[in-house]
Design an enzyme around this catalytic site. Structure first.
Site, mmCIF file in Angstrom:
data_model
loop_
_atom_site.group_PDB
_atom_site.id
_atom_site.type_symbol
_atom_site.label_atom_id
_atom_site.label_comp_id
_atom_site.label_asym_id
_atom_site.label_seq_id
_atom_site.Cartn_x
_atom_site.Cartn_y
_atom_site.Cartn_z
ATOM 1 N N GLU A 346 0.849 -1.239 -0.084
ATOM 2 C CA GLU A 346 0.012 -0.152 0.038
ATOM 3 C C GLU A 346 1.051 1.294 -0.055
ATOM 4 O O GLU A 346 0.577 2.280 0.720
ATOM 5 C CB GLU A 346 -0.881 0.048 1.261
ATOM 6 C CG GLU A 346 -1.859 -1.254 1.248
ATOM 7 C CD GLU A 346 -2.653 -1.066 2.625
ATOM 8 O OE1 GLU A 346 -4.071 -1.473 2.531
ATOM 9 O OE2 GLU A 346 -2.159 -1.013 3.655
HETATM 10 C C1 TNX Z 1 -4.447 -3.802 4.903
HETATM 11 S S1 TNX Z 1 -2.712 -6.333 4.526
HETATM 12 C C2 TNX Z 1 -3.127 -3.952 5.463
HETATM 13 C C3 TNX Z 1 -2.891 -3.419 6.613
HETATM 14 C C4 TNX Z 1 -4.196 -3.326 7.416
HETATM 15 C C5 TNX Z 1 -5.214 -4.194 7.011
HETATM 16 C C6 TNX Z 1 -6.355 -4.411 7.763
HETATM 17 C C7 TNX Z 1 -1.624 -5.263 4.300
HETATM 18 C C8 TNX Z 1 -0.553 -5.896 3.421
HETATM 19 N N1 TNX Z 1 -1.925 -4.108 4.510
HETATM 20 O O1 TNX Z 1 -2.067 -2.132 6.761
HETATM 21 O O2 TNX Z 1 -3.640 -3.214 8.700
HETATM 22 O O3 TNX Z 1 -5.311 -4.123 5.680
HETATM 23 O O4 TNX Z 1 -7.150 -5.314 7.728
#
Ligand code: TNX
Length: 543
Positions: A346
């Site tokens: 992300e």
């Molecule tokens: C996505 S999964 C994220 C996290 C969040 C999570 C909450 C991922 C690699 N990144 O930063 O905490 O969703 O479900």
């Protein structure tokens, strides 16, 4: 004259006969027979289900006249023996001797022996032969013996055959077990960044992961809301970046000594710790501590919310890479496992080209410090080496790309394997952006068939991440993790043909006495007919 030793022997023979008559279902002279839940090893409530179980329909009577013996080239087999003795004491109150060579006066023995015979070459493989008078655990490595000990713990009844007797017996069904894991990497991730968890809380989680043969604990140590690991060369990371957490609570961090304590506790449970420093996004806490790292150019302040994707390192600054070099060096030095997780998810505030350059450069740093790089599936978009590992959580395209690049993949699809997803609309904690994941949905899928782009040969293993935006203590952690993590243990350990929801849900129901005895706040899903903790006092049909 009958001396006290002989008296003891006679008494014990008497007890053994009573046991025999109970096992055979006959009446004891004095009281009505107690029917043991089973003397059929196949009907035991193993999780994860072993590869092969055969029953010989008799019982080994675990009691105070049982001794434990361990052999092995190194101290580690003895440590496994001691672990077993301690867990038997915790469960039954029996204090069994370990390697007592003086006293030959035991009736039965549990042998834990090193052997070359387990030929699969898998260091976690083991064999267990249970006879009336002996239990023989064989493994080529102490790691295999340790997994065997977990299997044995599961088949020691919660209660003795007769709780009123002065010399109670815990009958264990006889037979043989041959076992080895399907996947070598069986993990759970704990996010200690959104909310901090103490060393004691992490250790408690390790206890129960080990019981279900999970062998990796991935610690998500940094994120926008907090930096949780002491880095001696950059002290403000924890002084400043460790001071907050989601919801305005007080934060916290592990000193390197704390972290080492977790790592060695995990190692004693044959669990590898994978440290994660999430970057180039999810880095607000680091950039507030050292603004030189920041690549957003926006005003920086500590963050206690739950948004993602707004922070990034400045991927074009050499200082950023020398910072990363220090962090990876310090953390690798206290992480004996083979992996270093760089996050990489992300990174919406990082330009695509910058992201690719960044991952390429950080991969070299990780390798320089002797580790294999793991990253969330986005890292497959960079020019990564095939020795690096992608953790598939969201994009099937990235998962397939990783496979094409010859990388191994850890399977963690958010829709199936995210422990922070709510069970249903009534769940007290959790999120639901990926799905609601009730206990059956969590179990009813196959990691090796989840997506065509990630075939069995490319899968290193399975991991269930627990993000902590909505949880801040052990009890809340356990509510989301248990019972679903128990199912992920079976999906990653057991052979595909041994996984079956109908039998699993009955075996899961029988985990309740263990979980309750150890104060694990599991979610009592209405899909499961949970067994009451004191079931073994009563006649209780198994199915
Ligand atoms: C996505 S999964 C994220 C996290 C969040 C999570 C909450 C991922 C690699 N990144 O930063 O905490 O969703 O479900």
């Amino acid at each position: 004259m009958i001396n006290s030793n002989m008296k003891n022997k006679i008494h014990r023979t008497h007890i053994s006969l009573i046991m025999l008559s109970l096992i055979m279902g006959c009446e004891s002279p004095k009281k009505p027979a107690i029917v043991f839940p089973t003397t059929d090893l196949i009907k035991e409530n193993f999780i994860p289900m072993p590869s092969e179980v055969e029953s010989t329909n008799d019982a080994f009577g675990l009691d105070q006249f049982t001794a434990i013996y361990s052999t092995g080239e190194k101290e580690d087999f003895n440590e496994v023996g001691q672990f077993l003795a301690d867990k038997i004491q915790l469960k039954t109150g029996l204090r069994l001797s370990l390697n007592d060579m003086e006293n030959q006066d035991y009736d039965r023995a549990i042998y834990i022996q090193q052997t070359e015979r387990i030929s699969s070459g898998n260091t976690e493989a083991y064999q267990m032969l249970i006879n009336r008078d002996s239990i023989l655990i064989s493994a080529s490595e102490a790691e295999g013996a340790f997994r065997a000990v977990q299997t044995l713990r599961q088949i020691i009844p919660e209660r003795s055959n007769d709780t009123l007797s002065e010399q109670p017996i815990w009958p264990i069904p006889t037979g043989s077990i041959n076992d080895a894991p399907f996947f070598e990497y069986r993990g759970s991730m704990l996010d200690v960044a959104r909310h901090f968890f103490s060393v004691e809380e992490v250790k408690k989680y390790i206890d129960h992961l080990a019981y279900y043969k999970i062998n990796v604990l991935h610690l998500h140590l940094t994120d926008d809301q907090g930096w949780r690991i002491e880095i001696k060369s950059w002290p403000k990371l924890t002084e400043v970046g460790g001071s907050t957490e989601v919801g305005g609570e007080s934060g916290g961090y592990f000193t390197q000594e704390d972290y080492k304590e977790i790592v060695s506790y995990a190692a004693a449970h044959y669990i590898t710790v994978v440290p994660e420093i999430d970057m180039p996004g999810h880095t607000n806490a680091a950039s507030v501590s050292y603004p030189i790292l920041d690549g957003t150019g926006k005003p920086l302040k500590l963050y206690e919310g739950t948004r993602v994707g707004f922070s990034t390192f400045d991927t074009n600054k050499d200082t950023v890479y020398s910072f990363i070099d220090d962090v990876v060096r310090e953390l690798s030095a206290i992480s004996p496992g083979p992996y270093f997780h760089i996050g990489g998810d992300e990174s919406h505030a990082t330009k695509t080209d910058d992201y690719i350059k960044f991952v390429n450069r950080v991969e070299k740093i990780v390798q320089k410090h002797g580790k294999k790089m793991i990253g969330w599936d986005e890292i497959a978009t960079a020019d990564v080496d095939n020795s690096s590992i992608a953790q598939f959580w969201s994009s099937e395209e990235n998962g397939a790309l990783a496979v094409k690049k010859g990388m191994k993949v850890i399977v963690s699809p958010a829709k199936k394997a995210y422990l922070d997803m709510k069970y249903d609309t009534l769940s007290k904690h959790g999120l639901n952006w990926a799905a609601y994941i009730p206990v059956d949905t969590a179990y009813n899928w196959s990691p090796e068939r989840y997506t065509a782009g990630i075939p069995r040969e490319s899968i290193l293993g399975v991991e269930a991440p627990l993000w902590s935006e909505t949880i801040s203590n052990s009890s809340e952690l356990e509510y989301l993790a248990f019972p679903r993590i128990i199912g992920y243990s079976e999906l990653s350990w057991s052979l595909p043909e041994k996984r079956n929801w109908e039998t699993y849900k009955k075996r899961l129901a029988h985990q309740a006495p263990y979980l309750e005895r150890l104060n694990v706040n599991y979610y009592r899903s209405p899909l499961i007919d949970w067994i009451s903790s004191d079931y073994s006092d009563k006649e209780m049909p198994k199915d």
